[in-house]
Design a protein around this motif. Structure first.
Motif, mmCIF file in Angstrom:
data_model
loop_
_atom_site.group_PDB
_atom_site.id
_atom_site.type_symbol
_atom_site.label_atom_id
_atom_site.label_comp_id
_atom_site.label_asym_id
_atom_site.label_seq_id
_atom_site.Cartn_x
_atom_site.Cartn_y
_atom_site.Cartn_z
ATOM 1 N N TRP A 34 23.585 -21.429 5.658
ATOM 2 C CA TRP A 34 23.999 -20.035 5.462
ATOM 3 C C TRP A 34 25.512 -19.895 5.613
ATOM 4 C CZ3 TRP A 34 20.337 -17.512 3.207
ATOM 5 C CH2 TRP A 34 19.001 -17.843 3.474
ATOM 6 N N ASP A 38 28.558 -18.264 2.999
ATOM 7 C CA ASP A 38 29.154 -17.061 3.584
ATOM 8 C C ASP A 38 28.089 -16.029 3.925
ATOM 9 O OD1 ASP A 38 31.293 -15.543 4.529
ATOM 10 O OD2 ASP A 38 31.521 -14.472 2.632
ATOM 11 N N ALA A 39 26.943 -16.520 4.388
ATOM 12 C CA ALA A 39 25.821 -15.629 4.709
ATOM 13 C C ALA A 39 25.414 -15.746 6.172
ATOM 14 C CB ALA A 39 24.627 -15.955 3.821
ATOM 15 N N ARG A 41 26.174 -14.295 9.422
ATOM 16 C CA ARG A 41 26.914 -13.133 9.905
ATOM 17 C C ARG A 41 27.431 -13.310 11.327
ATOM 18 N NH1 ARG A 41 28.054 -12.627 5.434
ATOM 19 N NH2 ARG A 41 26.795 -11.514 3.918
ATOM 20 N N ILE A 52 22.401 -14.729 12.971
ATOM 21 C CA ILE A 52 22.137 -13.613 12.071
ATOM 22 C C ILE A 52 22.491 -14.082 10.663
ATOM 23 C CG2 ILE A 52 22.559 -11.186 11.573
ATOM 24 C CD1 ILE A 52 21.429 -11.800 14.387
ATOM 25 N N ILE A 53 21.529 -14.032 9.748
ATOM 26 C CA ILE A 53 21.736 -14.561 8.408
ATOM 27 C C ILE A 53 21.420 -13.503 7.359
ATOM 28 C CG2 ILE A 53 21.335 -16.969 9.062
ATOM 29 C CD1 ILE A 53 18.445 -16.705 8.185
ATOM 30 N N ASP A 54 22.117 -13.595 6.246
ATOM 31 C CA ASP A 54 21.926 -12.653 5.139
ATOM 32 C C ASP A 54 21.117 -13.360 4.058
ATOM 33 O OD1 ASP A 54 22.056 -10.510 3.481
ATOM 34 O OD2 ASP A 54 24.205 -10.662 3.060
ATOM 35 N N THR A 55 19.813 -13.110 4.008
ATOM 36 C CA THR A 55 18.904 -13.833 3.132
ATOM 37 C C THR A 55 18.557 -12.992 1.889
ATOM 38 O OG1 THR A 55 16.757 -12.993 3.912
ATOM 39 C CG2 THR A 55 17.853 -14.655 5.279
ATOM 40 N N GLY A 58 16.883 -9.895 2.794
ATOM 41 C CA GLY A 58 17.601 -8.975 3.661
ATOM 42 C C GLY A 58 18.129 -9.684 4.900
ATOM 43 N N GLU A 59 18.809 -8.936 5.734
ATOM 44 C CA GLU A 59 19.380 -9.500 6.948
ATOM 45 C C GLU A 59 18.265 -9.932 7.889
ATOM 46 O OE1 GLU A 59 23.649 -8.464 8.780
ATOM 47 O OE2 GLU A 59 22.089 -7.012 9.293
ATOM 48 N N ARG A 129 15.758 -8.518 10.647
ATOM 49 C CA ARG A 129 16.612 -7.949 11.687
ATOM 50 C C ARG A 129 16.399 -6.443 11.780
ATOM 51 N NH1 ARG A 129 23.174 -7.345 12.075
ATOM 52 N NH2 ARG A 129 23.295 -7.257 14.353
ATOM 53 N N PRO A 131 17.874 -3.027 12.088
ATOM 54 C CA PRO A 131 19.246 -2.597 11.788
ATOM 55 C C PRO A 131 19.843 -1.680 12.851
ATOM 56 C CG PRO A 131 17.669 -1.346 10.488
ATOM 57 C CD PRO A 131 16.875 -2.410 11.203
#
Length: 242
Positions: A34, A38-39, A41, A52-55, A58-59, A129, A131
């Protein structure tokens, strides 16, 4: 509805919700994967190995299972393998699926994995996650913990206890608060139990010790024992028997 699917390969055995993620591979459980996209976070420190990853779904929160205490020096992140369904990652994934089905506020599970290392295994879990949430510990540190929030926490715990849902580590770090409501996270070693006063009271006592350890009694003085905790328990009992 959750669509549970299992994929097996050289990168381990993966259990995932195909209704949310059509396909998952071993790369999903690598923070470096990730980071290169650049995913990634954030990756706070601590025993949990949380990222924390941006998949594409979604987060999400990626957690690597790690031992704590003295045994961590010997075994680190390895656990004795006694069957795929008994791995910590698969058990937590399936428990979260059931808690979601019952309408309880927990982060929906996206995927879990275990990797065999001879007679032992390592494991990971990915959940959606929650939010804009802060932990109850953070609310306490910010001075935002009061009798009103204590009542909401009491109601939250009662909802889980009515369903027989036992949290193995009920503490202020595992309660999340946002504008939508309150949530419980980190159900590692949690399970559904036959309702009984003994384990319910032990759960609440653990939460109280956590709040005191984090300074609730020092910050509030007599108010914690005279108002905040009684407010929590009053709402807990009212909600438990509602």
């Amino acid at each position: 509805m959750t669509e549970q699917r299992v994929e097996e390969g050289a990168g381990g055995t993966i259990l995932f919700d195909a209704a949310r993620i059509p396909q998952v591979d071993a790369d999903w459980f690598s923070p470096q994967y990730w980071r290169e996209r650049d995913a990634l976070r954030s990756q706070p420190g601590g025993r949990g190995g949380v990222a924390i990853i941006d998949t594409p779904a979604g987060e999400a929160v990626l957690r690597h299972y790690r031992r704590g205490g003295m045994v961590a020096r010997l075994l680190g992140d390895r656990y004795l393998f006694t069957g795929a369904r008994r791995t910590r990652s698969a058990r937590e994934f399936r428990l979260l699926v059931e808690l979601c089905r019952r309408g309880l506020p927990v982060p929906p599970p996206l995927a879990s994995r275990f990797v065999r290392h001879g007679m032992r295994y390592s494991a990971d879990l990915i959940t959606a996650r929650i939010p804009d949430a802060a932990t109850l510990a953070e609310r306490l540190a910010d001075g935002a913990f009061n009798a009103a929030l204590a009542r909401r926490v009491g109601e939250l715990v009662a909802r889980f206890h009515r369903e027989g849902a036992w949290h193995a580590d009920l503490n202020a770090h595992n309660v999340l608060v946002n504008d939508s409501g309150l949530y419980l996270i980190d159900f590692d070693r949690g399970r559904l139990r036959t309702p009984a006063a003994r384990w319910r009271h032990a759960n609440l006592a653990r939460l109280k010790r956590s709040l005191i350890k984090l300074g609730a009694r020092d910050a509030a003085g007599d108010t914690f024992d005279a108002e905040w905790w009684p407010a929590l328990m009053e709402q807990y009992e009212r909600s438990l028997h509602a």
